[in-house]
Design an enzyme around this catalytic site. Structure first.
Site, short mmCIF file in Angstrom:
data_model
loop_
_atom_site.label_atom_id
_atom_site.label_comp_id
_atom_site.label_asym_id
_atom_site.label_seq_id
_atom_site.Cartn_x
_atom_site.Cartn_y
_atom_site.Cartn_z
N ASN A 9 -23.05 35.01 -12.64
CA ASN A 9 -23.57 35.94 -13.64
C ASN A 9 -24.77 35.26 -14.28
OD1 ASN A 9 -24.14 37.58 -15.78
ND2 ASN A 9 -22.17 37.33 -16.83
N LYS A 11 -26.81 36.38 -16.32
CA LYS A 11 -27.04 36.86 -17.70
C LYS A 11 -28.54 37.13 -17.90
CE LYS A 11 -22.82 34.59 -19.10
NZ LYS A 11 -22.02 33.96 -20.14
N HIS A 95 -17.76 42.69 -19.85
CA HIS A 95 -18.00 41.29 -20.21
C HIS A 95 -17.87 41.13 -21.73
CE1 HIS A 95 -19.87 37.39 -20.71
NE2 HIS A 95 -19.61 37.18 -19.43
N GLU A 97 -19.56 39.52 -23.76
CA GLU A 97 -20.83 39.63 -24.50
C GLU A 97 -21.19 41.09 -24.73
OE1 GLU A 97 -23.04 37.04 -21.87
OE2 GLU A 97 -21.75 35.39 -22.56
N GLU A 167 -11.75 35.88 -18.44
CA GLU A 167 -12.73 35.02 -19.08
C GLU A 167 -12.33 34.82 -20.54
OE1 GLU A 167 -16.68 35.12 -16.73
OE2 GLU A 167 -16.83 36.59 -18.33
N GLY A 173 -19.62 29.58 -22.09
CA GLY A 173 -20.83 28.93 -22.58
C GLY A 173 -20.58 27.82 -23.58
N SER A 212 -17.13 28.30 -18.42
CA SER A 212 -17.50 26.89 -18.22
C SER A 212 -16.94 26.31 -16.93
CB SER A 212 -17.08 26.05 -19.43
OG SER A 212 -17.73 26.52 -20.60
P1 13P Z 1 -20.30 30.12 -18.48
O1 13P Z 1 -19.95 29.71 -17.07
O2 13P Z 1 -21.72 29.79 -18.84
O3 13P Z 1 -19.30 29.62 -19.47
O4 13P Z 1 -20.22 31.73 -18.52
C1 13P Z 1 -19.12 32.36 -17.99
C2 13P Z 1 -19.38 33.82 -17.99
O5 13P Z 1 -19.50 34.44 -19.02
C3 13P Z 1 -19.50 34.49 -16.68
O6 13P Z 1 -19.51 35.87 -16.84
#
Ligand code: 13P
Length: 249
Positions: A9, A11, A95, A97, A167, A173, A212
């Site tokens: 992803n 982002k 997601h 976010e 997740e 992150g 992560s």
């Molecule tokens: P990270 O791997 O940066 O923690 O992000 C995970 C994520 O949100 C994948 O959709």
């Protein structure tokens, strides 16, 4: 036997040139990834270019969003038919976010899910609890509620047509990965919940871990019986790191 899927992803990161370098790097190392399927989810504006660069390489392509409607007056949204024109076979839905920063409700997530399935696009359906929810001991309630939003509107069979991504929000992150035991416990709970309704759906559905995950911790996470891959953020932005996760499978 469920196949492992490692999806990146991206982002809202990168530029036309950096993402070209990234996808070309992934293509170059792909032959060394033997036991996993790989996919990338670029920012929407770069989907056409990434699709072109992928060409006939076996890398899946996903969108980070998909509209719950087919077409019309929905400013800023992406129609499933548009995604299909550029060979997107996945769409990230729900997601954290999108849920937390853009106020996407369980109901909207379920409608986006329904439209993706109807259009032949596989939802990468994200669920997971916040740190407060984990500390309050309600992780199972939260993931259940998020799953039920789809199960109660579309039926358990619809879950056979998606990939679930667990997740934990506190691991995204932050560099704070769920331990393999913590992740496995929630994955097993999710599969058990589905199995109570339909065992063949539960056996078939891939459940990815996200939060992560990186080259150093991937092998241990991926060796858990109910972890069928990863949805990777930060570590998917460097070809060597992303490929290393694929090779760890
Ligand atoms: P990270 O791997 O940066 O923690 O992000 C995970 C994520 O949100 C994948 O959709």
């Amino acid at each position: 036997m469920r196949r492992t899927l490692i999806a990146g992803n991206w982002k809202m990161n990168g530029s036309l040139s950096s993402l070209e370098t990234l996808i070309n790097g992934i293509k170059e190392g792909l032959a060394d990834v033997k036991n996993a399927d790989m996919a990338v989810c670029p920012p929407a504006i770069y989907i056409p270019r990434v699709s072109e660069l992928i060409g006939d390489a076996s890398i899946g392509l996903g969108s980070q969003n998909i509209c719950d409607q087919e077409s019309g007056a929905f400013t800023g949204e992406l129609a499933p038919s548009m995604l299909k024109e550029f060979n997107c076979n996945y769409a990230i839905i729900g997601h954290s976010e999108r849920r937390s920063l853009y106020a996407e409700s369980d109901e909207l997530v379920a409608r986006r899910f329904a439209m993706a399935v109807k259009s032949g696009i596989t939802p990468l359906f994200c669920i997971g609890e916040t740190l407060d929810e984990r500390e309050a001991g309600v992780t199972q309630d939260v993931v259940s509620r998020q799953l039920d939003a789809v199960i109660n509107t579309q039926g358990i069979e619809a879950l056979a047509q998606c990939v679930i991504a667990y997740e934990p929000v506190w691991a995204i992150g932050t560099g704070k990965t769920a331990s393999p035991e913590q992740a496995q416990a929630v994955h097993a709970f999710i599969r058990g919940k589905l199995a109570a309704l339909n065992t063949s759906v539960a056996d078939k559905v891939q459940i990815l871990y996200g939060g992560s995950m990186n080259a150093a911790n991937a092998a241990e996470l991926l060796s858990q019986p109910d972890i069928d891959g990863g949805l990777i953020g930060g570590a998917s932005l460097k070809a060597v790191d992303f490929l290393a996760i694929g090779k760890a499978a």
